[in-house]
Design a protein around this motif. Structure first.
Motif, short mmCIF file in Angstrom:
data_model
loop_
_atom_site.label_atom_id
_atom_site.label_comp_id
_atom_site.label_asym_id
_atom_site.label_seq_id
_atom_site.Cartn_x
_atom_site.Cartn_y
_atom_site.Cartn_z
N SER A 166 -2.25 29.61 29.90
CA SER A 166 -3.20 28.64 30.45
C SER A 166 -3.18 28.60 31.98
O SER A 166 -4.02 27.95 32.59
N LYS A 167 -2.21 29.28 32.59
CA LYS A 167 -2.16 29.31 34.06
C LYS A 167 -2.26 30.75 34.50
O LYS A 167 -1.51 31.59 34.00
N ASP A 168 -3.14 31.01 35.43
CA ASP A 168 -3.32 32.41 35.82
C ASP A 168 -2.15 32.90 36.67
O ASP A 168 -1.69 32.21 37.58
N GLY A 169 -1.69 34.08 36.33
CA GLY A 169 -0.60 34.68 37.08
C GLY A 169 -0.50 36.15 36.71
O GLY A 169 -1.19 36.62 35.80
N ILE A 183 -9.48 38.43 27.01
CA ILE A 183 -9.75 39.66 26.23
C ILE A 183 -9.47 39.39 24.75
O ILE A 183 -10.25 39.75 23.87
N VAL A 184 -8.34 38.74 24.48
CA VAL A 184 -7.99 38.43 23.09
C VAL A 184 -9.04 37.48 22.51
O VAL A 184 -9.55 37.68 21.41
N ALA A 185 -9.39 36.46 23.29
CA ALA A 185 -10.39 35.49 22.81
C ALA A 185 -11.70 36.20 22.49
O ALA A 185 -12.38 35.86 21.51
N GLY A 186 -12.04 37.21 23.29
CA GLY A 186 -13.30 37.93 23.11
C GLY A 186 -13.37 38.69 21.80
O GLY A 186 -14.45 39.08 21.35
N ALA A 187 -12.20 38.90 21.17
CA ALA A 187 -12.19 39.62 19.89
C ALA A 187 -12.57 38.70 18.73
O ALA A 187 -12.69 39.14 17.60
N PHE A 188 -12.70 37.40 19.02
CA PHE A 188 -12.97 36.42 17.96
C PHE A 188 -14.27 35.68 18.28
O PHE A 188 -14.65 35.57 19.45
N PRO A 189 -14.90 35.12 17.26
CA PRO A 189 -16.07 34.28 17.55
C PRO A 189 -15.62 33.03 18.32
O PRO A 189 -14.47 32.60 18.18
N ALA A 190 -16.51 32.47 19.12
CA ALA A 190 -16.15 31.33 19.96
C ALA A 190 -15.55 30.19 19.14
O ALA A 190 -14.63 29.50 19.59
N SER A 191 -16.02 30.04 17.92
CA SER A 191 -15.53 28.93 17.10
C SER A 191 -14.05 29.10 16.74
O SER A 191 -13.37 28.15 16.36
N ALA A 192 -13.54 30.35 16.84
CA ALA A 192 -12.15 30.60 16.44
C ALA A 192 -11.16 30.39 17.59
O ALA A 192 -9.96 30.42 17.38
N LEU A 240 -5.88 38.63 30.09
CA LEU A 240 -5.48 39.01 28.73
C LEU A 240 -5.92 37.95 27.73
O LEU A 240 -6.44 38.27 26.66
N ALA A 241 -5.73 36.67 28.09
CA ALA A 241 -6.12 35.60 27.15
C ALA A 241 -7.60 35.71 26.82
O ALA A 241 -8.01 35.56 25.67
N LYS A 272 -0.11 33.90 19.76
CA LYS A 272 0.81 34.82 19.08
C LYS A 272 0.92 36.15 19.83
O LYS A 272 1.96 36.80 19.81
N THR A 273 -0.18 36.55 20.46
CA THR A 273 -0.14 37.79 21.25
C THR A 273 0.84 37.61 22.41
O THR A 273 1.66 38.50 22.69
N PHE A 274 0.78 36.47 23.06
CA PHE A 274 1.69 36.22 24.17
C PHE A 274 3.14 36.16 23.69
O PHE A 274 4.04 36.70 24.33
#
Ligand SMILES: C[S@@+](CC[C@H](N)C(=O)[O-])C[C@H]1O[C@@H](n2cnc3c(N)ncnc32)[C@H](O)[C@@H]1O
Length: 409
Positions: A185-188, A255-264, A252-253, A281-283
């Motif tokens: 949740s924090k960019d780094g 990119i992972v989110a982009g693999a799922f529909p927005a509702s997920a 990365l967050a 879980k990826t993190f």
């Protein structure tokens, strides 16, 4: 030699993990491989965190604010079980922000705390605590797997320790600092090395997501994140990095989110039924992989086994099922290279394709927990202990904690 050579060897199911996908940072072949790939530096990330000094200054600054750097978990239960007497020697294998160590020092006069941690920031905090308690705190900077070489320098050998605590995983201090690269949740920079910059050659999370082939990446996510949608996520990562290298946590967050529909995106729930980001879980998987956490945990448990005197006490706090399963099997004296033993009920369920629910596993275990489990080295005295509702309300990070306790034979 490409990095995936390490990943394509047949995977063995051991310790609840696949040994062959664990990076062995001490292995010459592994280091040679990484150097070949990334020498002379990690071009993607600029991920080297700032010096421990500046991290420590940041930590000190937040000490002045309301929020503690890290809230120690189940302190009362740990103190109660360890039952430390004045003048005894305690090994805190995971000093972190020193919450447990301080509680020990405050509650037992004349106790000596050996305060170990792999994180240079934690080490500096241990040094400060040593100034507050002259002669009572012995700071040690090192991984569990390095302690066999480091502790004899302090005069610690087999049987010299009365009580030991291992509080596994990351501290809030690490998780909350954007520049350490653990937070989604924090960019780094996508770093995640608990050792900070102590081993500049050591691959960081950005190296892993940019270098591993898709199949290997999916294995890492499955094994260490217990993620179900591994192929989808690994494909999204591979696709994204073919356009531009991945070097930041929020990158990365998303990119992972982009693999799922927005509702997920926040459809998953944590144990408090709070929405949890789909990349959580990826993190977790990357963090465990980068820090070789499960092999390290095994090494830490072995250190405690070697150093504790007969009747010496051990507390292990774990925060996810991989850590807990490993600890449970170790304390039972199981051969960790063998597949986990299964009860008739478990085997029957497996035959019917039913996964055993975690709470069921615990229930079964707790039935025998009061009697205690015995191995050649340990007597596990009590069933697995969990934080109270009140503690979880006050410190949500305690929600997945499990405390296992054992007495050395
Ligand atoms: C959950 S925190 C401990 C918090 C601490 N009990 C407190 O009260 O502040 C875990 C700590 O263990 C350290 N750690 C994790 N794995 C380690 C390893 N293999 N060797 C040494 N330290 C490790 C981390 O750097 C982190 O500081």
């Amino acid at each position: 030699m490409p990095i995936y050579r390490f990943m394509e060897t047949p995977c063995k199911w051991t310790l609840g993990l696949w040994k062959d996908v664990i990076p062995d940072h001490s292995s010459r072949m592994f280091r040679r491989c990484w150097r070949k790939l990334w020498h002379p530096g990690r071009p993607y990330t600029g991920s080297v965190p700032s010096s421990p000094d500046s991290e420590f200054r940041n930590s000190e600054m937040s000490t002045q604010s309301e929020r503690p750097l890290h809230t120690p978990v189940m302190v009362k239960e740990v103190l109660q079980f360890l039952d430390i007497k004045p003048g005894q020697v305690v090994l805190d294998l995971t000093f972190g922000a020193g919450g447990h160590s301080k509680a020990i020092l405050q509650s037992v006069p004349g106790v000596t705390v050996v305060a170990a941690d792999r994180d240079p920031t934690a080490f500096q905090m241990a040094q400060h605590l040593a100034e507050e308690y002259p002669g009572q705190v012995k700071p040690v900077l090192g991984r569990f797997s390095e302690l066999n070489n480091l502790l004899p320098v302090l005069g610690l050998g087999p049987g010299n320790v009365d009580a030991a605590l291992l509080d596994a995983g990351c501290s809030s201090m690490q998780m909350d600092s954007a520049e350490r690269g653990f937070s989604l949740s924090k960019d780094g920079p996508l770093d995640m090395r608990m050792d900070g910059n102590r081993y500049p050659d050591m691959p960081c999370a950005a190296d892993v997501v940019n270098a591993l082939d898709q199949q290997a990446l999916a294995s890492v996510l499955a094994v260490y994140g217990e993620e179900r949608h591994t192929r989808k996520i690994a494909a999204a990562i591979a696709q994204a990095r073919s356009v531009y290298p991945i070097g930041r946590t929020l990158q990365l967050a998303s990119i992972v989110a982009g693999a799922f529909p927005a509702s997920a995106l926040y459809a998953r729930r944590d144990r408090l039924q709070r929405p949890s980001h789909v990349a959580t879980k990826t993190f977790q998987a990357l963090r465990i992989f980068v820090n070789n956490e499960l092999n390290e945990l095994h090494a830490g448990l072995n250190v405690a086994q070697t150093l504790l005197r007969p009747k010496g006490r051990l507390c292990v706090l774990t925060f996810h099922s991989l850590e807990d399963r490993l600890t449970k099997r170790f304390l039972r004296g199981e051969d960790l290279a063998a597949p986990p033993r299964r009860s008739i009920r478990q085997r029957a369920k497996a035959q019917h394709g039913l996964e055993k629910e975690e709470h069921e596993e615990e229930e079964e275990e707790n039935e025998e927990g009061e009697r205690g489990r015995e191995s050649a080295h340990w007597v596990s005295l009590k069933k697995v202990i969990k934080p109270t509702e009140e503690e979880v309300q006050e410190n949500p990070r305690a929600r997945s904690a499990k405390l296992r306790t054992a007495v050395r034979r």
